[in-house]
Design a protein around this motif. Structure first.
Motif, PDB file in Angstrom:
ATOM      1  N   VAL A  23       0.843  -1.198   0.000  1.00  0.00           N
ATOM      2  CA  VAL A  23       0.000   0.000   0.000  1.00  0.00           C
ATOM      3  C   VAL A  23       0.880   1.249   0.000  1.00  0.00           C
ATOM      4  O   VAL A  23       0.656   2.186  -0.786  1.00  0.00           O
ATOM      5  CB  VAL A  23      -0.959  -0.011   1.216  1.00  0.00           C
ATOM      6  CG1 VAL A  23      -1.613   1.342   1.421  1.00  0.00           C
ATOM      7  CG2 VAL A  23      -2.012  -1.100   1.051  1.00  0.00           C
ATOM      8  N   ILE A  24       1.886   1.260   0.846  1.00  0.00           N
ATOM      9  CA  ILE A  24       2.799   2.406   0.907  1.00  0.00           C
ATOM     10  C   ILE A  24       3.514   2.587  -0.430  1.00  0.00           C
ATOM     11  O   ILE A  24       3.620   3.700  -0.948  1.00  0.00           O
ATOM     12  CB  ILE A  24       3.796   2.239   2.068  1.00  0.00           C
ATOM     13  CG1 ILE A  24       3.049   2.362   3.405  1.00  0.00           C
ATOM     14  CG2 ILE A  24       4.931   3.256   1.973  1.00  0.00           C
ATOM     15  CD1 ILE A  24       3.849   1.950   4.618  1.00  0.00           C
ATOM     16  N   GLN A  25       3.976   1.497  -1.015  1.00  0.00           N
ATOM     17  CA  GLN A  25       4.663   1.567  -2.311  1.00  0.00           C
ATOM     18  C   GLN A  25       3.740   2.115  -3.394  1.00  0.00           C
ATOM     19  O   GLN A  25       4.147   2.939  -4.219  1.00  0.00           O
ATOM     20  CB  GLN A  25       5.197   0.193  -2.712  1.00  0.00           C
ATOM     21  CG  GLN A  25       5.974   0.187  -4.003  1.00  0.00           C
ATOM     22  CD  GLN A  25       7.243   1.014  -3.947  1.00  0.00           C
ATOM     23  OE1 GLN A  25       7.912   1.070  -2.928  1.00  0.00           O
ATOM     24  NE2 GLN A  25       7.572   1.661  -5.048  1.00  0.00           N
ATOM     25  N   THR A  81       4.234  10.623   4.140  1.00  0.00           N
ATOM     26  CA  THR A  81       2.798  10.811   4.003  1.00  0.00           C
ATOM     27  C   THR A  81       2.100   9.478   3.758  1.00  0.00           C
ATOM     28  O   THR A  81       1.038   9.211   4.327  1.00  0.00           O
ATOM     29  CB  THR A  81       2.491  11.798   2.861  1.00  0.00           C
ATOM     30  OG1 THR A  81       3.148  13.035   3.156  1.00  0.00           O
ATOM     31  CG2 THR A  81       1.010  12.039   2.711  1.00  0.00           C
ATOM     32  N   ALA A  82       2.689   8.622   2.927  1.00  0.00           N
ATOM     33  CA  ALA A  82       2.103   7.307   2.644  1.00  0.00           C
ATOM     34  C   ALA A  82       2.034   6.460   3.915  1.00  0.00           C
ATOM     35  O   ALA A  82       1.033   5.778   4.155  1.00  0.00           O
ATOM     36  CB  ALA A  82       2.907   6.588   1.565  1.00  0.00           C
ATOM     37  N   ALA A 121      -3.352   5.814   9.424  1.00  0.00           N
ATOM     38  CA  ALA A 121      -4.706   6.339   9.599  1.00  0.00           C
ATOM     39  C   ALA A 121      -5.750   5.316   9.153  1.00  0.00           C
ATOM     40  O   ALA A 121      -6.788   5.159   9.798  1.00  0.00           O
ATOM     41  CB  ALA A 121      -4.871   7.633   8.816  1.00  0.00           C
ATOM     42  N   SER A 122      -5.465   4.614   8.073  1.00  0.00           N
ATOM     43  CA  SER A 122      -6.391   3.575   7.606  1.00  0.00           C
ATOM     44  C   SER A 122      -6.552   2.485   8.655  1.00  0.00           C
ATOM     45  O   SER A 122      -7.658   1.996   8.893  1.00  0.00           O
ATOM     46  CB  SER A 122      -5.901   2.957   6.302  1.00  0.00           C
ATOM     47  OG  SER A 122      -5.924   3.909   5.279  1.00  0.00           O
TER      48      SER A 122
END
Length: 84
Positions: free
Chosen positions: A7-9, A20-21, A27-28
């Motif tokens: 997800v971060i990638q 930010t990622a 947060a998710s």
């Protein structure tokens, strides 16, 4: 590679900074705690890039339709409130 790393990638490949990622992923997890445990699940070896591409498509759709995302979040919050 874990789901969280993918997800971060994906966010980074869409132009978001790593910091930010990572904050967005955190947060998710806070918004959907039931899914937080799944973020450490591994992505099938050899399928990482295909999975990241699929995530990027989903993220683009979410960005194009923020009202739908907000409606889904409100629905989840309502379900959680009823449980409590």
């Amino acid at each position: 590679m874990t789901l969280r790393e993918a997800v971060i990638q994906a966010w980074m490949e869409l132009g978001m900074s790593r910091e930010t990622a990572e904050l967005k992923a955190k947060a998710s997890n806070a918004m959907i705690p039931d899914a937080a445990a799944l973020t450490e699940s591994p992505v099938k070896p050899g399928q990482e890039q295909a999975f990241i591409e699929a995530l990027k498509q989903i993220f683009r759709k979410m960005e194009a339709n923020p009202e739908a995302v907000q409606d889904a979040l409100r629905s989840q919050m309502g379900k959680r409130a009823k449980k409590n």
